[in-house]
Write a protein that holds these residues in place. Structure first.
Motif, PDB file in Angstrom:
ATOM      1  N   VAL A  95      -3.452  10.093  -2.227  1.00 36.13           N
ATOM      2  CA  VAL A  95      -4.684  10.856  -1.665  1.00 36.13           C
ATOM      3  C   VAL A  95      -5.836  11.318  -2.455  1.00 36.13           C
ATOM      4  N   THR A  96      -6.961  11.564  -1.564  1.00 29.42           N
ATOM      5  CA  THR A  96      -7.662  12.678  -2.508  1.00 29.42           C
ATOM      6  C   THR A  96      -8.148  13.609  -1.099  1.00 29.42           C
ATOM      7  N   ILE A 124      -7.043  15.061   3.803  1.00 29.82           N
ATOM      8  CA  ILE A 124      -7.127  13.666   2.714  1.00 29.82           C
ATOM      9  C   ILE A 124      -7.402  12.211   3.568  1.00 29.82           C
ATOM     10  N   GLU A 125      -7.724  11.991   1.944  1.00 32.77           N
ATOM     11  CA  GLU A 125      -8.399  10.394   2.618  1.00 32.77           C
ATOM     12  C   GLU A 125      -7.318   9.114   1.479  1.00 32.77           C
ATOM     13  N   VAL A 146      -5.461  22.770  -4.816  1.00 29.84           N
ATOM     14  CA  VAL A 146      -5.107  21.590  -5.262  1.00 29.84           C
ATOM     15  C   VAL A 146      -7.313  22.558  -5.209  1.00 29.84           C
ATOM     16  N   GLU A 147      -8.222  21.464  -5.865  1.00 32.99           N
ATOM     17  CA  GLU A 147      -9.695  21.593  -5.783  1.00 32.99           C
ATOM     18  C   GLU A 147     -10.207  20.764  -4.723  1.00 32.99           C
ATOM     19  N   ASP A 148     -11.335  21.011  -3.961  1.00 30.49           N
ATOM     20  CA  ASP A 148     -12.064  19.941  -3.118  1.00 30.49           C
ATOM     21  C   ASP A 148     -12.213  18.868  -3.663  1.00 30.49           C
ATOM     22  N   PRO A 151      -7.623  14.293  -6.711  1.00 31.26           N
ATOM     23  CA  PRO A 151      -7.071  13.007  -6.319  1.00 31.26           C
ATOM     24  C   PRO A 151      -5.299  14.052  -6.325  1.00 31.26           C
ATOM     25  N   VAL A 152      -4.758  13.415  -5.652  1.00 32.50           N
ATOM     26  CA  VAL A 152      -3.594  14.679  -5.668  1.00 32.50           C
ATOM     27  C   VAL A 152      -2.324  12.762  -5.621  1.00 32.50           C
ATOM     28  N   GLU A 153      -0.962  13.048  -5.749  1.00 35.65           N
ATOM     29  CA  GLU A 153      -0.169  12.406  -5.680  1.00 35.65           C
ATOM     30  C   GLU A 153       1.252  12.983  -4.521  1.00 35.65           C
TER      31      GLU A 153
END
Length: 162
Positions: A95-96, A124-125, A146-148, A151-153
């Motif tokens: 997601v982002t 999350i998007e 995480v930063e604003d 993207p994360v896994e």
């Protein structure tokens, strides 16, 4: 009758631009991804961080970018190992992540904030769908990982609540 002469196939390997490799490594660091692979003009470049090598599938040029180790001198400086913490909040999918309800808005939580079970921690998007990630326990947010807009896994740590 004249015959057409064919050029024999050459085994010339396409040149791999070191600048491309550096750019991919920089992109890997900026996005937080663990692996990037591109293929162009018959050459494949894979840049990975802390990932097991992929199974060979023909000719492949692989570059592994090591992650620097964190060295702390006092117990107060030792970062919490996110994957082993019982208050870990991790991403349920690729997601982002957004820390606030809108761009430029105040984040839902900051380090040191007390939260209750069910409080929204992050949004999350995935595929243009926004989902709230609630706190799974009450406590204090001790780390935001995480930063604003980052993207994360799947399974990547987002924050820690103690």
């Amino acid at each position: 009758m004249a015959r057409k002469t064919e050029k024999p196939p050459t085994s010339k390997t396409p040149a791999i631009d070191p600048g491309t490799i550096r750019e991919l490594a920089r992109l890997l660091d900026e996005t937080g991804l663990t692996e990037i692979e591109i293929e162009a003009d018959g050459a494949s470049i894979r840049v990975a961080r802390n990932a097991a090598p992929a199974a060979p599938r023909g000719r492949q040029d692989a570059i592994t970018v090591p992650t620097p180790n964190v060295v702390a001198t006092t117990p107060a400086e030792i970062p919490i190992e996110p994957s082993k913490h019982p208050g870990l909040v991790s991403s349920p999918m690729v997601v982002t992540a957004y820390r606030g309800p809108a761009p430029g808005a105040k984040p839902f939580v900051d380090v040191g904030v007390q939260v209750k079970t069910g409080d929204t921690l992050i949004i999350i998007e995935a595929m243009k769908t926004m989902n709230q990630i609630p706190a799974t326990r009450s406590g204090t947010v001790v780390q935001i990982l995480v930063e604003d807009g980052q993207p994360v896994e799947y399974g990547e740590p987002l924050m820690i609540i103690e």
